[in-house]
Write a protein that holds these residues in place. Structure first.
Motif, PDB file in Angstrom:
ATOM      1  N   TRP A 151       0.875  -1.187   0.000  1.00 44.95           N
ATOM      2  CA  TRP A 151       0.000   0.000   0.000  1.00 44.95           C
ATOM      3  C   TRP A 151       0.906   1.230   0.000  1.00 44.95           C
ATOM      4  O   TRP A 151       1.687   1.425   0.928  1.00 44.95           O
ATOM      5  N   HIS A 152       0.812   2.036  -1.036  1.00 44.29           N
ATOM      6  CA  HIS A 152       1.720   3.174  -1.173  1.00 44.29           C
ATOM      7  C   HIS A 152       1.183   4.402  -0.461  1.00 44.29           C
ATOM      8  O   HIS A 152       0.037   4.781  -0.665  1.00 44.29           O
ATOM      9  N   THR A 153       2.008   5.001   0.366  1.00 45.09           N
ATOM     10  CA  THR A 153       1.642   6.272   1.016  1.00 45.09           C
ATOM     11  C   THR A 153       2.788   7.263   0.793  1.00 45.09           C
ATOM     12  O   THR A 153       3.703   7.359   1.604  1.00 45.09           O
ATOM     13  N   PRO A 154       2.750   8.009  -0.315  1.00 49.80           N
ATOM     14  CA  PRO A 154       3.771   9.046  -0.506  1.00 49.80           C
ATOM     15  C   PRO A 154       3.535  10.192   0.482  1.00 49.80           C
ATOM     16  O   PRO A 154       2.434  10.312   1.025  1.00 49.80           O
ATOM     17  N   PRO A 155       4.534  11.053   0.706  1.00 44.93           N
ATOM     18  CA  PRO A 155       4.342  12.150   1.664  1.00 44.93           C
ATOM     19  C   PRO A 155       3.336  13.192   1.173  1.00 44.93           C
ATOM     20  O   PRO A 155       3.146  13.363  -0.035  1.00 44.93           O
ATOM     21  N   ASN A 156       2.651  13.827   2.133  1.00 47.20           N
ATOM     22  CA  ASN A 156       1.779  15.011   1.881  1.00 47.20           C
ATOM     23  C   ASN A 156       0.441  14.748   1.203  1.00 47.20           C
ATOM     24  O   ASN A 156      -0.297  15.690   0.953  1.00 47.20           O
ATOM     25  N   VAL A 157       0.125  13.500   0.871  1.00 51.88           N
ATOM     26  CA  VAL A 157      -1.035  13.308  -0.007  1.00 51.88           C
ATOM     27  C   VAL A 157      -2.102  12.348   0.522  1.00 51.88           C
ATOM     28  O   VAL A 157      -3.073  12.059  -0.187  1.00 51.88           O
ATOM     29  N   ALA A 158      -1.912  11.823   1.724  1.00 47.23           N
ATOM     30  CA  ALA A 158      -2.828  10.752   2.161  1.00 47.23           C
ATOM     31  C   ALA A 158      -2.959  10.756   3.672  1.00 47.23           C
ATOM     32  O   ALA A 158      -2.273  11.499   4.384  1.00 47.23           O
ATOM     33  N   LEU A 159      -3.844   9.905   4.152  1.00 53.16           N
ATOM     34  CA  LEU A 159      -3.898   9.590   5.585  1.00 53.16           C
ATOM     35  C   LEU A 159      -3.398   8.159   5.743  1.00 53.16           C
ATOM     36  O   LEU A 159      -3.792   7.270   4.978  1.00 53.16           O
ATOM     37  N   ALA A 160      -2.543   7.953   6.732  1.00 49.97           N
ATOM     38  CA  ALA A 160      -2.104   6.591   7.079  1.00 49.97           C
ATOM     39  C   ALA A 160      -2.121   6.508   8.588  1.00 49.97           C
ATOM     40  O   ALA A 160      -1.384   7.239   9.264  1.00 49.97           O
ATOM     41  N   LEU A 161      -2.987   5.684   9.105  1.00 50.32           N
ATOM     42  CA  LEU A 161      -3.112   5.591  10.561  1.00 50.32           C
ATOM     43  C   LEU A 161      -3.451   4.168  10.979  1.00 50.32           C
ATOM     44  O   LEU A 161      -3.989   3.379  10.189  1.00 50.32           O
ATOM     45  N   SER A 162      -3.111   3.861  12.222  1.00 52.93           N
ATOM     46  CA  SER A 162      -3.443   2.560  12.802  1.00 52.93           C
ATOM     47  C   SER A 162      -3.962   2.815  14.205  1.00 52.93           C
ATOM     48  O   SER A 162      -3.291   3.471  15.007  1.00 52.93           O
ATOM     49  N   VAL A 163      -5.158   2.310  14.475  1.00 54.38           N
ATOM     50  CA  VAL A 163      -5.784   2.529  15.782  1.00 54.38           C
ATOM     51  C   VAL A 163      -5.751   1.214  16.543  1.00 54.38           C
ATOM     52  O   VAL A 163      -6.121   0.164  16.005  1.00 54.38           O
ATOM     53  N   ILE A 164      -5.299   1.281  17.775  1.00 51.44           N
ATOM     54  CA  ILE A 164      -5.198   0.087  18.616  1.00 51.44           C
ATOM     55  C   ILE A 164      -6.512  -0.065  19.387  1.00 51.44           C
ATOM     56  O   ILE A 164      -6.914   0.847  20.116  1.00 51.44           O
ATOM     57  N   THR A 184      -3.895  -9.552  17.420  1.00 51.28           N
ATOM     58  CA  THR A 184      -2.823 -10.196  18.169  1.00 51.28           C
ATOM     59  C   THR A 184      -3.468 -11.002  19.284  1.00 51.28           C
ATOM     60  O   THR A 184      -4.225 -10.455  20.095  1.00 51.28           O
ATOM     61  N   TRP A 185      -3.165 -12.294  19.309  1.00 52.36           N
ATOM     62  CA  TRP A 185      -3.750 -13.193  20.300  1.00 52.36           C
ATOM     63  C   TRP A 185      -2.680 -13.654  21.272  1.00 52.36           C
ATOM     64  O   TRP A 185      -1.510 -13.808  20.910  1.00 52.36           O
ATOM     65  N   SER A 186      -3.094 -13.885  22.500  1.00 52.51           N
ATOM     66  CA  SER A 186      -2.232 -14.508  23.482  1.00 52.51           C
ATOM     67  C   SER A 186      -2.935 -15.811  23.858  1.00 52.51           C
ATOM     68  O   SER A 186      -3.829 -15.819  24.701  1.00 52.51           O
ATOM     69  N   GLY A 187      -2.581 -16.885  23.169  1.00 56.68           N
ATOM     70  CA  GLY A 187      -3.331 -18.135  23.314  1.00 56.68           C
ATOM     71  C   GLY A 187      -4.749 -17.930  22.839  1.00 56.68           C
ATOM     72  O   GLY A 187      -4.979 -17.488  21.720  1.00 56.68           O
ATOM     73  N   GLU A 188      -5.708 -18.224  23.715  1.00 53.19           N
ATOM     74  CA  GLU A 188      -7.129 -18.088  23.365  1.00 53.19           C
ATOM     75  C   GLU A 188      -7.627 -16.656  23.541  1.00 53.19           C
ATOM     76  O   GLU A 188      -8.745 -16.326  23.176  1.00 53.19           O
ATOM     77  N   GLN A 189      -6.773 -15.829  24.161  1.00 54.19           N
ATOM     78  CA  GLN A 189      -7.224 -14.489  24.537  1.00 54.19           C
ATOM     79  C   GLN A 189      -6.817 -13.439  23.503  1.00 54.19           C
ATOM     80  O   GLN A 189      -5.651 -13.409  23.071  1.00 54.19           O
ATOM     81  N   LEU A 190      -7.781 -12.607  23.126  1.00 48.02           N
ATOM     82  CA  LEU A 190      -7.474 -11.539  22.177  1.00 48.02           C
ATOM     83  C   LEU A 190      -6.763 -10.416  22.925  1.00 48.02           C
ATOM     84  O   LEU A 190      -7.307  -9.816  23.849  1.00 48.02           O
ATOM     85  N   PHE A 191      -5.544 -10.145  22.496  1.00 44.32           N
ATOM     86  CA  PHE A 191      -4.755  -9.095  23.139  1.00 44.32           C
ATOM     87  C   PHE A 191      -5.190  -7.721  22.625  1.00 44.32           C
ATOM     88  O   PHE A 191      -5.286  -6.756  23.373  1.00 44.32           O
ATOM     89  N   GLY A 192      -5.451  -7.644  21.342  1.00 43.82           N
ATOM     90  CA  GLY A 192      -5.902  -6.384  20.765  1.00 43.82           C
ATOM     91  C   GLY A 192      -5.880  -6.464  19.256  1.00 43.82           C
ATOM     92  O   GLY A 192      -5.380  -7.431  18.675  1.00 43.82           O
ATOM     93  N   ILE A 193      -6.436  -5.435  18.622  1.00 43.87           N
ATOM     94  CA  ILE A 193      -6.497  -5.397  17.158  1.00 43.87           C
ATOM     95  C   ILE A 193      -5.961  -4.052  16.684  1.00 43.87           C
ATOM     96  O   ILE A 193      -6.289  -3.005  17.258  1.00 43.87           O
ATOM     97  N   VAL A 194      -5.134  -4.124  15.669  1.00 44.32           N
ATOM     98  CA  VAL A 194      -4.646  -2.899  15.048  1.00 44.32           C
ATOM     99  C   VAL A 194      -5.492  -2.659  13.794  1.00 44.32           C
ATOM    100  O   VAL A 194      -5.510  -3.476  12.878  1.00 44.32           O
ATOM    101  N   LEU A 195      -6.206  -1.543  13.809  1.00 43.01           N
ATOM    102  CA  LEU A 195      -7.065  -1.174  12.679  1.00 43.01           C
ATOM    103  C   LEU A 195      -6.298  -0.171  11.821  1.00 43.01           C
ATOM    104  O   LEU A 195      -6.173   0.999  12.169  1.00 43.01           O
TER     105      LEU A 195
END
Ligand code: BTN
Length: 252
Positions: free
Chosen positions: A59-72, A126-137
């Motif tokens: 996924w290309h994200t050149p500078p100045n032209v887009a939004l690129a974010l990840s929410v935990i 991201t899982w820790s065994g059976e337990q969901l540790f979290g999701i990166v959106l």
């Protein structure tokens, strides 16, 4: 107001980390998740050198032209499949906010304007065994990218095509994160699923599933697409690419 640590610090009240240039915000967010990032924390970048997309794509994200974010995010494990829906609903709201018409969600979670992709979403758990540790959106949004000399010229679109003036990416990020919070607070409600379903632009259309033709009939509550293939087989598709091959809005 351009994208910077200072502008984001005054615009956002949530915990966040900003980087002018990264390989992938999803990778940084995953590492932060493991270090104990709080629910709702965000990683934002101006440029990505190795942004990742679905199905192993780049996924290309050149500078100045887009939004690129990840929410935990740290939902209940039973609601993990809804995180993609939350992301798509938030971006859909953002498109409407800037005045775009004919916004739709192409299953599973590309947001399109006039049938062209304006945003892609990559949620990684991201899982820790059976337990969901979290999701990166992870969310990428085209704001004013130049696609002319690229293979995406006929399939991608920018938010700024729908605005008379230059869009402020800090304001776009603030609005998008507010909408993600809004939908995340309602993640357990039927409203999230129903709205995501109603905003999908594929249901009722002839589609190509792998090398087979079929009709997109429905979606399940965990986000799978239900298609009836030409040989009569009814298939639930959980991942992969499905393409509309014919516009037929009369199908019930
Ligand atoms: C897709 O359409 O294939 C999904 C694209 C997801 C791109 C975003 S940009 C921010 C985050 N960081 C990444 O490396 N990928 C996601």
């Amino acid at each position: 107001m351009s994208l910077s640590s200072e502008s984001l610090a005054s615009a956002l009240s949530r915990r966040h980390r900003y980087f002018p240039r990264v390989d992938s915000t999803n990778d940084i967010a995953k590492a932060w998740l493991l270090e104990g990032a709080p629910d709702g924390a965000a990683v934002i970048a101006d440029e990505q050198l190795r942004g990742r997309g679905r199905l192993g794509r780049t996924w290309h994200t050149p500078p100045n032209v887009a939004l690129a974010l990840s929410v935990i995010l740290k939902p209940n494990a039973s609601l993990a499949a809804r995180i993609n829906m939350i992301g798509a609903l938030g971006v859909y709201d953002l498109c409407e906010q800037v005045g775009a018409a004919d916004v739709g969600i192409k299953w599973p979670n590309d947001v399109q304007i006039l049938g062209r992709k304006v945003s892609g979403i990559l949620a990684e758990s991201t899982w820790s065994g059976e337990q969901l540790f979290g999701i990166v959106l992870g969310i990428g949004v085209n704001v004013r990218a130049d696609f002319q000399a690229t293979a995406l010229n006929n399939t991608a679109i920018n938010l700024e095509d729908f605005s008379d003036s230059r869009l402020n990416r800090v304001e776009l990020l603030r609005f998008l994160l507010e909408r993600i919070d809004h939908w995340y607070e309602r993640i357990a409600s039927d409203e999230v699923f129903m709205l995501w379903k109603n905003r999908l632009n594929m249901l009722g259309h002839q589609v190509l599933v792998g090398d087979k033709e079929g009709r997109a009939l429905d979606v399940t509550r965990d986000g799978a697409l239900v298609a009836e293939l030409e040989d009569g087989e009814r298939r639930e598709i959980h991942a992969g690419d499905v393409f509309v091959i014919e516009a037929d809005r009369n199908f019930e």
